[in-house]
Design a protein around this motif. Structure first.
Motif, PDB file in Angstrom:
ATOM      1  N   GLU A  42       0.724  -1.208   0.072  1.00 41.75           N
ATOM      2  CA  GLU A  42      -0.090   0.032  -0.043  1.00 41.75           C
ATOM      3  C   GLU A  42       0.770   1.241   0.229  1.00 41.75           C
ATOM      4  OE1 GLU A  42      -3.074   0.058   2.964  1.00 41.75           O
ATOM      5  OE2 GLU A  42      -4.066  -1.690   2.409  1.00 41.75           O
ATOM      6  N   SER A  43       1.991   1.145   0.401  1.00 47.88           N
ATOM      7  CA  SER A  43       2.895   2.246   0.552  1.00 47.88           C
ATOM      8  C   SER A  43       3.731   2.566  -0.731  1.00 47.88           C
ATOM      9  CB  SER A  43       4.168   2.277   1.705  1.00 47.88           C
ATOM     10  OG  SER A  43       4.783   1.007   1.505  1.00 47.88           O
ATOM     11  N   ASP A  44       3.516   1.858  -1.849  1.00 50.00           N
ATOM     12  CA  ASP A  44       4.059   1.770  -2.911  1.00 50.00           C
ATOM     13  C   ASP A  44       3.318   2.633  -4.078  1.00 50.00           C
ATOM     14  OD1 ASP A  44       4.991   1.078  -5.906  1.00 50.00           O
ATOM     15  OD2 ASP A  44       6.183  -0.511  -4.701  1.00 50.00           O
ATOM     16  N   PRO A  45       4.159   3.678  -4.676  1.00 54.27           N
ATOM     17  CA  PRO A  45       3.354   4.447  -5.530  1.00 54.27           C
ATOM     18  C   PRO A  45       2.543   3.955  -6.643  1.00 54.27           C
ATOM     19  CG  PRO A  45       5.667   5.145  -5.224  1.00 54.27           C
ATOM     20  CD  PRO A  45       5.317   3.873  -4.624  1.00 54.27           C
ATOM     21  N   ALA A  46       2.992   2.554  -7.087  1.00 50.41           N
ATOM     22  CA  ALA A  46       2.209   1.991  -7.951  1.00 50.41           C
ATOM     23  C   ALA A  46       0.939   1.133  -7.384  1.00 50.41           C
ATOM     24  CB  ALA A  46       3.295   0.524  -8.546  1.00 50.41           C
ATOM     25  N   PHE A  47       0.711   1.315  -6.155  1.00 45.10           N
ATOM     26  CA  PHE A  47      -0.353   0.564  -5.570  1.00 45.10           C
ATOM     27  C   PHE A  47      -1.797   1.000  -5.837  1.00 45.10           C
ATOM     28  CE2 PHE A  47      -3.589  -0.415  -2.126  1.00 45.10           C
ATOM     29  CZ  PHE A  47      -3.277  -2.074  -2.230  1.00 45.10           C
ATOM     30  N   PRO A  48      -1.853   2.294  -6.029  1.00 39.34           N
ATOM     31  CA  PRO A  48      -3.450   2.755  -6.447  1.00 39.34           C
ATOM     32  C   PRO A  48      -3.759   2.109  -7.777  1.00 39.34           C
ATOM     33  CG  PRO A  48      -1.923   4.557  -5.593  1.00 39.34           C
ATOM     34  CD  PRO A  48      -1.200   3.572  -5.610  1.00 39.34           C
ATOM     35  N   LEU A  49      -2.932   2.168  -8.925  1.00 36.44           N
ATOM     36  CA  LEU A  49      -3.163   1.508 -10.139  1.00 36.44           C
ATOM     37  C   LEU A  49      -3.606   0.107  -9.877  1.00 36.44           C
ATOM     38  CD1 LEU A  49      -4.064   1.761 -13.001  1.00 36.44           C
ATOM     39  CD2 LEU A  49      -1.342   1.378 -13.335  1.00 36.44           C
ATOM     40  N   LEU A  50      -2.948  -0.693  -9.177  1.00 40.53           N
ATOM     41  CA  LEU A  50      -2.962  -2.033  -8.927  1.00 40.53           C
ATOM     42  C   LEU A  50      -4.400  -2.392  -8.269  1.00 40.53           C
ATOM     43  CD1 LEU A  50      -2.067  -4.964  -8.684  1.00 40.53           C
ATOM     44  CD2 LEU A  50      -0.881  -4.585  -6.588  1.00 40.53           C
ATOM     45  N   LYS A  51      -4.666  -1.427  -7.119  1.00 43.01           N
ATOM     46  CA  LYS A  51      -5.732  -1.374  -6.424  1.00 43.01           C
ATOM     47  C   LYS A  51      -7.003  -1.006  -7.274  1.00 43.01           C
ATOM     48  CE  LYS A  51      -8.575   0.325  -2.756  1.00 43.01           C
ATOM     49  NZ  LYS A  51      -8.646   1.325  -1.480  1.00 43.01           N
ATOM     50  N   SER A  52      -7.025  -0.434  -8.187  1.00 40.32           N
ATOM     51  CA  SER A  52      -8.168  -0.076  -9.259  1.00 40.32           C
ATOM     52  C   SER A  52      -8.374  -1.287 -10.192  1.00 40.32           C
ATOM     53  CB  SER A  52      -7.808   0.986  -9.912  1.00 40.32           C
ATOM     54  OG  SER A  52      -6.867   0.975 -10.766  1.00 40.32           O
TER      55      SER A  52
END
Length: 260
Positions: A42-52
């Protein structure tokens, strides 16, 4: 005579099973993982796209898992956001081990009977007519592009869920010496092109050029070609990447060498 020494290079969480099987067959396995798997958090900048991507799971016609590692990381996220799996998805897996891992999560996934790579999966009948179909590929960051490229050419709309990153673990000279340098190896087992590349880096960094002439057991013709291009002179292709197939190939090869 000591048991033949075999280098096991699977990631740390997978290597013990392969090593145990080799030990049961009378080998002396030593573990030196050539890939470190780090899930996107969750702290990774790439996480929001992965979550979406995971939140939109029900919008995809087809979900493809590249590996057992992708299943472990992917299902951890899916379980967080989908208490019940969405219906109507075609679940596909590259390789038997990936399909078996999905089965542990209650998902019946189709795999290709023709092989263990993207090319084999692309031959499946259900991936031929893909116009306007949405496909999600569950993988590690920076994997092969063949699958997405071919599906896009068939007019599919393809997205990635980049679940983890792979890297070469750091090893001291002492660790390298105890696993590779001190006692001759009868064979080295590698299960991906990236692992072969990482092995080559270690050979160069630690001046272990003789390993280029040690039996290298690989899971596919594609990985064999990579090894050939990198200068390995004794490359043997197993019938698949699973532990049993790799171990049986080592067993037949070592037996053949000892008796001729």
């Amino acid at each position: 005579m000591p048991n033949p020494r075999i280098l096991v290079t699977r990631p740390a969480h997978q290597a013990p099973d392969q090593a145990a099987l080799l030990a049961d067959l009378g080998f002396d396995p030593v573990q030196l993982p050539l890939l470190e798997i780090a899930p996107v958090t969750e702290s990774d900048p790439a996480f929001p796209l992965l979550k979406s991507r995971i939140m939109d799971l029900d919008l995809y016609h087809t979900v493809i898992f590249i590996s057992a590692n992708a299943v472990i990381a992917g299902m951890d996220l899916i379980d967080q956001y989908w208490p019940q799996l969405p219906v109507g998805i075609e679940w596909l897996a590259i390789g038997r081990q990936t399909a078996l891992k999905l089965h542990e999560f209650g998902i019946s996934a189709t795999q290709s009977p023709a092989g263990y790579d993207s090319e084999a999966l692309l031959a499946l009948p259900q991936l031929q007519q893909m116009k306007e179909k949405k496909v999600l590929i569950m993988r590690g960051e920076g994997g092969r592009e063949t699958l997405a490229e071919q599906l896009s050419q068939r007019d599919a709309r393809v997205d990635y869920a980049d679940l983890y990153r792979r890297s070469l673990p750091h090893y001291t000279s002492g660790q390298i010496s105890s696993t590779i340098g001190d006692t001759p190896l009868a064979a080295v087992l590698v299960t991906s092109g990236e692992a072969v590349s990482n092995l080559t880096r270690l050979i160069t960094d630690h001046r272990l050029g003789a390993l280029k002439h040690t039996t290298l057991v690989v899971p596919s013709e594609r990985v064999a070609r990579i090894a050939d291009e990198l200068g390995y002179t004794r490359v043997i292709t197993a019938s698949g990447p699973d532990n049993q197939a790799m171990a049986e190939t080592v067993l037949s090869t070592i037996d053949m060498d000892d008796r001729t």
